[in-house]
Structure formats: C-alpha cells, structure tokens
Design an enzyme around this catalytic site. Structure first.
Site, PDB file in Angstrom:
ATOM      1  CE  LYS A  15      23.873  33.629  63.854  1.00  0.00           C
ATOM      2  NZ  LYS A  15      24.075  35.081  63.816  1.00  0.00           N
ATOM      3  NE  ARG A 127      21.847  40.569  71.471  1.00  0.00           N
ATOM      4  CZ  ARG A 127      22.443  39.647  70.705  1.00  0.00           C
ATOM      5  NH1 ARG A 127      21.733  38.761  70.048  1.00  0.00           N
ATOM      6  NH2 ARG A 127      23.748  39.662  70.564  1.00  0.00           N
ATOM      7  NE  ARG A 166      28.910  40.512  67.981  1.00  0.00           N
ATOM      8  CZ  ARG A 166      27.718  40.596  68.587  1.00  0.00           C
ATOM      9  NH1 ARG A 166      27.411  41.662  69.316  1.00  0.00           N
ATOM     10  NH2 ARG A 166      26.868  39.624  68.476  1.00  0.00           N
TER      11      ARG A 166
HETATM   12  P1  AMP Z   1      27.488  34.889  69.093  1.00  0.00           P
HETATM   13  O1  AMP Z   1      26.783  34.736  70.392  1.00  0.00           O
HETATM   14  O2  AMP Z   1      27.219  33.775  68.110  1.00  0.00           O
HETATM   15  O3  AMP Z   1      27.301  36.252  68.481  1.00  0.00           O
HETATM   16  O4  AMP Z   1      29.065  34.746  69.430  1.00  0.00           O
HETATM   17  C1  AMP Z   1      29.704  35.652  70.293  1.00  0.00           C
HETATM   18  C2  AMP Z   1      31.201  35.661  70.043  1.00  0.00           C
HETATM   19  O5  AMP Z   1      31.742  34.356  70.289  1.00  0.00           O
HETATM   20  C3  AMP Z   1      31.615  35.990  68.625  1.00  0.00           C
HETATM   21  O6  AMP Z   1      31.667  37.390  68.381  1.00  0.00           O
HETATM   22  C4  AMP Z   1      32.989  35.332  68.551  1.00  0.00           C
HETATM   23  O7  AMP Z   1      33.972  36.117  69.221  1.00  0.00           O
HETATM   24  C5  AMP Z   1      32.787  34.065  69.342  1.00  0.00           C
HETATM   25  N1  AMP Z   1      32.308  32.939  68.486  1.00  0.00           N
HETATM   26  C6  AMP Z   1      31.099  32.298  68.539  1.00  0.00           C
HETATM   27  N2  AMP Z   1      31.019  31.328  67.610  1.00  0.00           N
HETATM   28  C7  AMP Z   1      32.197  31.346  66.933  1.00  0.00           C
HETATM   29  C8  AMP Z   1      32.728  30.594  65.848  1.00  0.00           C
HETATM   30  N3  AMP Z   1      32.018  29.633  65.229  1.00  0.00           N
HETATM   31  N4  AMP Z   1      33.987  30.903  65.416  1.00  0.00           N
HETATM   32  C9  AMP Z   1      34.726  31.860  66.011  1.00  0.00           C
HETATM   33  N5  AMP Z   1      34.291  32.614  67.039  1.00  0.00           N
HETATM   34  C10 AMP Z   1      33.034  32.363  67.512  1.00  0.00           C
END
Ligand code: AMP
Length: 227
Positions: A15, A127, A166
């Site tokens: 993404k 990664r 996750r």
């Molecule tokens: P990402 O980089 O999108 O994988 O986000 C890393 C971490 O940030 C996630 O595992 C969550 O702990 C937190 N996070 C990011 N976006 C959200 C969201 N929309 N709602 C809740 N937690 C989020």
C-alpha cells in the site's frame, strides 16, 4: 474534480509504495496514518508517547484518536484536490467516520490490494526502511539507503511475532471493510502479488475506472450490458 482514494489491504501488500507512487503521479498528497504516528513517536509528542507501545505490539490505536488525526489532515488545503489514504480506515467505525468527512467532497474510490498471508509474512520480515528518510527498501539491514544515504533498519513491528499479530488484527478489524465497501460502484480489488510495475499499472486503471463510475460517467461494463 477531486480524486479521493483509499488504499486498502493487509500489512505488507505494498500500500505505502503504491500510494506514494500514485499520489506523486497525480499531484495529490499521500496520507499515511502509520507515518503520522511514527513521526509523532520520533518527535516524542503526547500522541507519540501514547501510540508507541500499541504500535510495538501490532495493535490498533483508538478510533477517536485516528479519526481526529485524519479529520485535521483532510482539512488542510493540499487535500482539497484529493488524496490517497494509506492505512486508514482500519475499522468499520473509522470507515463510517470517513464517509461523514466526505460529505461535499466528491466520490471516494476504494481499492483493495490483495496478497496471500504467507507472502505477506515473507515480505514484511525481509522489509527494511531507511532510519533517516523512512523510504522502504529491499536491501540487508545496515546497508545504505538508495535515496538519502541513511542506514537501513528493520521496523520494530516487522519482527515475525509482531507481523503475525498485525495480520490477526487485520483479519479481525480491517478485513470486514471489504464487506463494508464491496458493493459500492467505486470499489475495486487489485491482485497485489505481482511485480510493483504491474501492480502500479493495474491500480491506476482500477482507480480511474472507479472514479469514472463515481462521477456517473459511462463505464465499460455498463456499455457491455447495454449492447
Ligand atoms: P502501518 O504503517 O500502516 O502498518 O501502521 C503501523 C501501526 O500504526 C499499526 O500497526 C497501528 O498500530 C498504527 N496505525 C496506523 N494506522 C492506524 C489506524 N488507521 N488505526 C489504528 N491504528 C493505526
């Protein structure tokens, strides 16, 4: 007209990379809630202090906090022409709040990047990200970043145990969004298990097709039916 895009998909589907690329090509901001939270952690702000432990466990930060962040970000002038949201919404409550925020802003295009679980674990645990500029990279840890020369590191939540958590959190909280959005004419699913170039091309075509459907313009499947 504004091009408002949500990039859905499990962690590791690509993404971030694809959202970056599409947003740059169309001159609209990419808004990554994960990046916003990581910046807050780096800055040591109140938000960062609250989010840090939750992120380290691979869990989700509360809906109210996340909705507040996105409301503020979408209210900035650069988002008026559209945006690509990466990592938001992640729950049905967030998706409902986003629908409310979209009032008067034009159609919301939702694309899902689909990739199988085992491929996601493989991608995420191998990664690396640049510790300085945050760019994603495929190189070994400690190598130099191709963009800024900084040192590549593993994101702490890319360790295998956290990755599996996750993915569980995704299945429980975020996969239901496929049901939430799936019947809309502006929803598309794209096979993300291909080379980044092929995914980028399919994604751009899917987004443009969905945006046409959202604006009421005639689109290919409808013409097929009319014949
Ligand atoms: P990402 O980089 O999108 O994988 O986000 C890393 C971490 O940030 C996630 O595992 C969550 O702990 C937190 N996070 C990011 N976006 C959200 C969201 N929309 N709602 C809740 N937690 C989020």
């Amino acid at each position: 007209m504004a091009l408002n895009v949500v990039m859905l998909g499990p962690p590791g589907a690509g993404k971030g990379t694809q959202a970056d690329r599409f947003a740059a090509a169309r001159g609209i901001p990419k808004i990554s809630t994960g990046d916003i939270l990581r910046e807050a952690v780096q800055a040591g702000s109140e938000l960062g202090r609250r989010a840090q432990a939750i992120m380290a466990r691979g869990e989700l930060v509360g809906d109210d906090v996340m909705i507040g962040i996105v409301r503020e970000r979408l209210g900035r002038p650069d988002a008026a022409r559209g945006f690509v949201l990466d990592g938001f919404p992640r729950t049905v409550a967030q998706a409902e709040a986003l629908d409310a925020l979209m009032a008067g802003r034009g159609a919301l295009v939702v694309v899902d990047l689909a990739v199988a679980d085992e491929e996601l674990v493989r991608r995420l645990t191998s990664r690396r990200v640049c510790g300085s500029c945050g760019a994603n990279a495929a190189g070994p840890a400690e190598a130099a970043c191709g963009r800024c020369g900084g040192t590549l590191v593993q994101r702490s939540d890319d360790r295998e145990d956290v990755v599996r958590e996750r993915l569980r959190v995704y299945a429980r909280n975020t996969r239901p969004l496929l049901e939430f959005y799936g019947s809309r004419p502006t929803f598309r699913s794209v096979d993300g298990a291909r080379a980044p170039e092929a995914v980028a091309a399919a994604l751009a075509a899917a987004i443009d097709g969905a945006a046409d459907a959202g604006s009421g313009k005639a689109v290919e499947p409808f013409r097929e039916l009319a014949r």
